[in-house]
Motif scaffolding. Structure first.
Motif, mmCIF file in Angstrom:
data_model
loop_
_atom_site.group_PDB
_atom_site.id
_atom_site.type_symbol
_atom_site.label_atom_id
_atom_site.label_comp_id
_atom_site.label_asym_id
_atom_site.label_seq_id
_atom_site.Cartn_x
_atom_site.Cartn_y
_atom_site.Cartn_z
ATOM 1 N N UNK A 225 0.810 -1.314 -0.102
ATOM 2 C CA UNK A 225 -0.109 -0.023 0.057
ATOM 3 C C UNK A 225 0.648 1.155 0.045
ATOM 4 N N UNK A 226 0.567 2.134 -0.857
ATOM 5 C CA UNK A 226 1.406 3.429 -0.840
ATOM 6 C C UNK A 226 0.371 4.584 -0.283
ATOM 7 N N UNK A 227 0.844 5.417 0.615
ATOM 8 C CA UNK A 227 -0.018 6.216 1.043
ATOM 9 C C UNK A 227 0.818 7.235 2.084
ATOM 10 N N UNK A 232 4.328 0.791 1.978
ATOM 11 C CA UNK A 232 4.605 -0.113 3.141
ATOM 12 C C UNK A 232 4.276 -1.681 2.646
ATOM 13 N N UNK A 233 5.024 -2.497 2.885
ATOM 14 C CA UNK A 233 4.641 -3.912 2.581
ATOM 15 C C UNK A 233 4.271 -4.680 3.958
ATOM 16 N N UNK A 250 2.314 13.133 0.109
ATOM 17 C CA UNK A 250 1.410 13.192 1.100
ATOM 18 C C UNK A 250 0.004 12.516 1.074
ATOM 19 N N UNK A 251 -0.415 12.490 -0.140
ATOM 20 C CA UNK A 251 -1.635 11.767 -0.514
ATOM 21 C C UNK A 251 -1.283 10.969 -1.949
ATOM 22 N N UNK A 252 -1.823 9.697 -1.807
ATOM 23 C CA UNK A 252 -1.599 8.826 -2.933
ATOM 24 C C UNK A 252 -3.052 8.215 -3.376
ATOM 25 N N UNK A 266 5.930 2.721 -8.203
ATOM 26 C CA UNK A 266 5.110 3.449 -7.492
ATOM 27 C C UNK A 266 4.779 5.081 -8.100
ATOM 28 N N UNK A 267 3.759 5.475 -7.997
ATOM 29 C CA UNK A 267 3.541 6.918 -8.189
ATOM 30 C C UNK A 267 2.745 7.753 -7.461
#
Length: 475
Positions: A225-227, A232-233, A250-252, A266-267
């Motif tokens: 999860x990207x956030x 994080x894994x 800061x926001x994904x 990841x973007x």
């Protein structure tokens, strides 16, 4: 856990007691397809031209909703909001005929963004279980006939934009991530019984819209999860945090993708994350001295001048108390300071903070906001609002070609790929078909004349595209 009981309403428009014929290779089972790859995994020819009158197999009217269509076997599923009824709908994918509808119960509709929908999250399926999520209602599982199996009631998220990330199915688990202004979490549920298997607290994370994906590393599955500044894994069996990479926005909103090279891409973009356009706010003590007129130690909305804090007041006031505390203010001040708009590649392996050891490359140009990146044929493809389309070498991050597409508005639908082509459509329904090569070329374009928020699905040589009023099938 709450069973449906008499509270739920479901309508079967066609008797579908038997499970649909399914075959694993005919599947686009979740948001962005197999493991969120946005890549058709079968070797089938796809049309170079699609549009309202080009290569259309069928077109049907559908009720409003931003969720993307998913496919398993001969069934297609989506969710919708019809006059305040929150519906999960099954259709025959060969004809577009509605097979059944099931209505989710709720007490009150959640707040949503001005262009949002109460049916934003995309469902997931394994052919036997259809899992839908509505921020106003919760997580709901149906069988292939539309009969409710179990439900977890959830509502009242502190987020005036509403819930947007989607559930996924991993083996026997339903994985759901909900990142809101408070009480963010990642959870796993048994797909058959709905039993909560584990729940990981993410209260340090603010609102985000990244749908989780699975990254298999050394034979073990991880949830990615990207956030909120982090990627994080997590261990899929326990929800335990395995590793962290710092240095994103800061926001994904975009969902990561695992390339066929095994790297994670990841973007993340948010306002103020550009090196030349940073957001800076004064320390809380200075802001309170200048604006806290009643001296209560809180910053009320009407006390603040126009600026980045007042503009985002509902987000900064995380607990929705009506006043921004020092803790809430400092939290967002740090987000502004640390946020970085990037596209990055991460190598597998490692534990703990792997920021300094496992980042393969970082690019800070042409970063997409909502539209997720796509990996195809050794390249990463991104589309930025305004129709800025970019190809990067997946191994080095080097930008190969940048140009403007036919659609020049915002992109909420993510690009999808197959047969050496990418299909991209902007908010106003202007579609571009592009070759998926480093020196890409625009192959065709079309205008659907309706807004588009849903990501298309590609299955068995067919493309399924949802506008705000219709669902199309192309071949």
């Amino acid at each position: 856990m709450s069973k449906f009981g008499v509270a739920a309403t479901w309508v079967a428009l066609l008797s579908c007691s038997a499970s649909p014929g399914v075959c694993a290779e005919v599947s686009w089972p979740q948001f962005r397809g197999p493991n969120g790859s946005a890549l058709a995994d079968e070797d089938r020819r796809l049309p170079t031209e699609i549009g309202p009158d080009k290569n259309v197999v069928w077109k049907v009217e559908v009720s409003a909703g931003h969720s993307s269509p998913i496919v398993y076997g001969e069934r297609l599923y989506l969710t919708a909001d019809r006059d305040g009824k929150l519906l999960t709908i099954a259709l025959d994918r060969q004809t577009g005929r509605t097979l059944w509808e099931a209505e989710a119960p709720y007490d009150a509709l959640e707040s949503i963004h001005r262009i949002g929908s109460h049916a934003q999250s995309t469902p997931a399926t394994d052919g036997e279980h259809i899992v839908a999520f509505f921020g106003s209602s919760g997580l709901i599982c149906y069988d292939s006939a539309g009969r409710p199996l179990w439900m977890h009631r959830m509502s009242g998220f502190k987020n005036d934009f509403g819930a947007g990330s989607s559930p996924i199915l991993v083996d026997d688990r339903v994985i759901l991530c909900q990142d809101h202004d408070t009480d963010s979490f990642l959870a796993a549920y048994d797909k058959r019984s709905g039993e909560l298997l584990w729940k990981t607290d993410r209260s340090d994370i603010a609102r985000n819209y990244c749908t989780p994906i699975i990254w298999e590393v050394d034979g073990r599955k991880q949830i990615v999860v990207a956030a909120t500044l982090l990627v994080n894994g997590y261990d899929v069996d326990t929800g335990r945090l395995l590793w962290t990479v710092r240095g994103v926005s800061r926001t994904v909103c975009a969902t990561p993708v695992v390339g066929r090279d095994g790297l994670l891409y990841v973007a993340g973009w948010s306002a103020g994350g550009e090196a030349e356009d940073r957001i800076h706010v004064e320390p809380f003590a200075e802001a309170a001295a200048a604006y806290d007129k009643n001296g209560d130690g809180l910053l009320a909305e009407d006390e603040l001048p126009e600026g980045p804090i007042r503009q985002r007041y509902p987000q900064v006031d995380r607990d929705k108390s009506g006043g921004i505390s020092r803790e809430e203010y400092d939290y967002f001040r740090n987000l502004f300071d640390q946020s970085r708009n990037v596209v990055m590649a991460i190598r597998p392996g490692g534990s703990g903070d792997i920021t300094d050891s496992h980042i393969e490359w970082v690019s800070n140009r042409h970063v997409p906001f909502c539209a997720s990146p796509v990996y195809d044929q050794g390249h990463i493809f991104t589309v930025k609002d305004g129709g800025i389309f970019c190809s990067l070498d997946a191994g080095s991050g080097k930008i190969l070609k940048t140009g403007r597409l036919h659609g020049t508005k915002n992109y909420y639908a993510s690009p999808v790929a197959g047969d050496g082509k990418l299909y991209l459509v902007d908010e106003q329904g202007e579609l571009s078909v592009v070759s998926s090569e480093g020196r890409w070329q625009l192959l065709s374009s079309a205008d659907f004349g309706e807004n588009v928020y849903a990501t298309p699905a590609i299955v068995d040589g067919r493309i399924y595209l949802r506008t705000v009023g219709h669902l199309y099938c192309f071949e």
